[in-house]
Design an enzyme around this catalytic site. Structure first.
Site, short mmCIF file in Angstrom:
data_model
loop_
_atom_site.label_atom_id
_atom_site.label_comp_id
_atom_site.label_asym_id
_atom_site.label_seq_id
_atom_site.Cartn_x
_atom_site.Cartn_y
_atom_site.Cartn_z
N HIS A 1 -21.78 -6.36 7.06
CA HIS A 1 -21.51 -7.11 6.87
C HIS A 1 -22.41 -7.59 5.05
CE1 HIS A 1 -21.15 -8.66 11.08
NE2 HIS A 1 -20.22 -9.45 10.09
N CYS B 1 3.52 -4.91 -15.74
CA CYS B 1 3.38 -5.61 -14.37
C CYS B 1 2.50 -5.27 -13.37
CB CYS B 1 4.96 -6.57 -14.62
SG CYS B 1 5.68 -4.65 -13.75
C1 PEP Z 1 4.40 -1.27 -9.86
O1 PEP Z 1 4.81 -0.39 -8.99
O2 PEP Z 1 3.11 -1.09 -11.47
C2 PEP Z 1 4.93 -2.81 -9.23
C3 PEP Z 1 4.49 -3.64 -10.45
O3 PEP Z 1 5.33 -3.05 -8.29
P1 PEP Z 1 5.25 -2.90 -7.08
O4 PEP Z 1 3.69 -2.82 -7.11
O5 PEP Z 1 5.17 -3.71 -5.84
O6 PEP Z 1 5.43 -1.20 -6.38
#
Ligand code: PEP
Ligand code: MG
Length: 553
Positions: free
Chosen positions: A184, A482
């Site tokens: 907690h 990404c």
């Molecule tokens: C990744 O692999 O970094 C990505 C952006 O795709 P996912 O996380 O959806 O596999």
């Protein structure tokens, strides 16, 4: 100076003097009652009721999650099974204090024996026991020390009642020797944004008044830090405070070099949050999230609705949509074979789409149709591309179906190593650092036991990123990031230094990354990248970059 390690909660940093939580009440003596069972039971009834009421009042004051936790604790004081255990001991001649102590201790041992989540509730039960005994003995319950000077609280573990009511104007952070990530203390600290490191062995040896640096992101507690360490921690605190004031605007480095900041989305539900956080477009729309429950492939019409809504939200802006990335942690019933032994290395991503090409054709058709009716700039990319031939295949089929800008994700080391060839075919690359790390370090991204390998700061991963960055620069092609790495503010600067031209992340990370980019010039970012590449492991890369951060005045 000593560094103790534990489990950090959140990403906060605290610097300050330690105040220790007073130790527990002494164990009540095993004396025979002098007032008889009935009077002892009356005392027990009063003390249990008053303790439950007190805990409930604290809960109402705290509200939210804390109130739920405290209500559960109040129920422990009302528990009929515990009460009959206490009564049985009183009937056998024990004092109220001793009977309460023994009954609660018995239940506590049962919880500990169950392990895991139940064992972490043991502290809650202990706390109720201490409060009831304190009330019976007419002494004040052990609790958070009072102070006018801000301090770091060090305790064996905190009871919910304590954590919920911490006065955040004086408690800078919390360090406990017990407790795990689901205790907690951790749950409430996370909710209240308290900087905390739990499960720190050696925490109870820290003396009152010593200075500590509590670094939740690193899971460390530095005791009696050097002036240099304290200076660094204070500079980091100032940097974070400055971030809060950065206005929402386009992402850029301190010298004005633009670094577009884009959003990662898994459905159209997150559009408003992304726009509010200043996303300059979408860098990764995970289309497979739309169809995780579908048993058959979605039709062109079904898909068109989602894509159209997405593209309409970003007129004139770049929106990068990834075609279905099915497999491993995200299987789609209509695309994957459920019987692969190693699904992360199986027929996933573009490989699965190629094996069911009509599904890919339908998706590209729906995307092209939605794009033709909106002003957004649609880019489409393929996941899990491992070869130049796959790149050529995807670009050709995308072009055939009316997609004007197509690229690939770099998530497999082979495509990073051949980035020059891949980018000669594709119009852009987007590096998925989550999978790229998993495949580079050969560590399942879902497996806790190898989680320490899943660190995108690892120079082996960064060398692959640099390879793609170099290829992109040489060919004049964009290279986005990404994966989660783009959401780590300092790593984001490193990635830009290694050649990333845009960064995409969950909308909640945009503010911190925007602010961090503004602190560094392109030249500094390149120096950070070089320093990280020169390290031998992830910790070394972090340390090498931190050593280049401006010193406090
Ligand atoms: C990744 O692999 O970094 C990505 C952006 O795709 P996912 O996380 O959806 O596999
Ligand atoms: Mg991936």
């Amino acid at each position: 100076m000593t560094t103790l390690e534990g489990v950090g909660v959140g990403r906060g940093i605290a610097v300050g003097p330690v105040l220790r939580m007073p130790e527990r009440l002494p164990e009540p003596a095993t004396l025979a009652s002098t007032i008889g069972p009935d009077s002892e039971k009356e005392r027990v009834t009063g003390a249990l009721a008053a303790t439950a009421a007190d805990i409930r009042v604290r809960g109402e004051k705290a509200g939210g999650k804390a109130q739920e936790v405290l209500e559960a604790q109040a129920l422990m004081a009302d528990d009929p099974t515990l009460r009959s255990d206490i009564d049985m001991r009183v009937d056998n001649g024990a004092t109220a204090e001793r009977a309460v102590f023994e009954a609660f201790a018995g239940f506590r041992d049962m919880l500990v024996a169950l392990g895991g989540y139940m064992a972490e509730r043991a502290t809650d039960l202990d706390d109720v026991s201490q409060r009831v005994i304190a009330r019976l003995s007419g002494v004040s319950a052990p609790g958070v020390p009072e102070s006018d000077i801000p301090f770091v609280l060090v305790a064996r573990d905190l009871a919910p009642a304590d954590t919920a009511l911490l006065d955040l104007s004086v408690v800078l952070g919390v360090v406990t020797s017990d407790g795990g990530p689901t205790s907690h203390t951790a749950i409430l600290a996370r909710e209240k944004g308290i900087t905390a490191v739990v499960g720190v062995s050696g925490a109870l040896d820290i003396t009152d008044g010593s200075t500590v640096i509590v670094d939740a992101a690193a899971g460390s507690v530095v005791v009696d830090p050097s002036e240099q360490e304290t200076g660094r921690a204070n500079a980091e605190l100032q940097r974070r405070a400055a971030r809060a004031d950065v206005p929402v605007g386009p992402g850029a480095l301190a010298d004005g070099t633009p670094v577009p900041l884009l959003a990662n989305l898994g459905s159209v539900d997150g559009l408003d949050a992304a726009l509010a956080a200043g996303a300059e477009g979408v860098g990764l729309f995970r289309t497979e999230f739309l169809f995780l429950d579908a048993s058959s492939a979605p039709t062109v019409a079904q898909q068109y609705g989602h894509y159209s809504k997405l593209l309409r939200a970003f007129p004139g802006k770049k929106v990068v949509v990834r075609v279905l990335d099915a497999g491993a942690d995200k299987p789609l019933a209509f695309l994957n074979d459920a019987h692969e032994e190693n699904p992360a290395l199986g027929l996933r991503g573009l490989r699965a789409l190629r094996a069911s090409e009509q599904i890919l054709r339908d998706q590209l058709t729906a995307l092209a149709r939605a794009a033709s009716e909106t002003d957004a700039e649609l880019w489409v990319m393929a996941p899990m591309v491992a070869t130049v031939e796959e790149t050529r295949y995807f670009v050709a089929i995308a072009r055939e179906l009316g997609i004007t800008t197509s690229g690939v994700m770099v998530e497999v080391p082979s495509s990073a190593l051949l980035a020059d060839r891949i980018l000669a075919e594709a119009q852009f690359a987007s590096i998925g650092t989550n999978d790229l790390t998993q495949y580079t370090l050969a560590a399942d991204r879902l497996l806790g036991s190898v989680a320490s390998f899943q660190d995108p700061w690892h120079p082996a991963v960064l060398r692959l990123v640099a390879e793609v960055g170099r290829a992109g620069a040489a060919l004049g092609k964009p290279v986005g990031i990404c994966g989660e790495a783009a959401a780590d503010p300092l790593l984001a600067v490193v990635l830009v230094g290694l050649g990333a031209t845009s960064l995409s992340m969950s909308p909640s990370a945009l503010g911190d990354v925007r602010a961090e980019l503004l602190q560094h010039t392109r030249e500094q970012a390149v120096a950070f990248g070089a320093a990280a590449l020169g390290a031998e492991d992830a910790a070394g890369a972090r340390a090498a970059v931190r050593a280049l951060l401006p010193r406090p005045a």
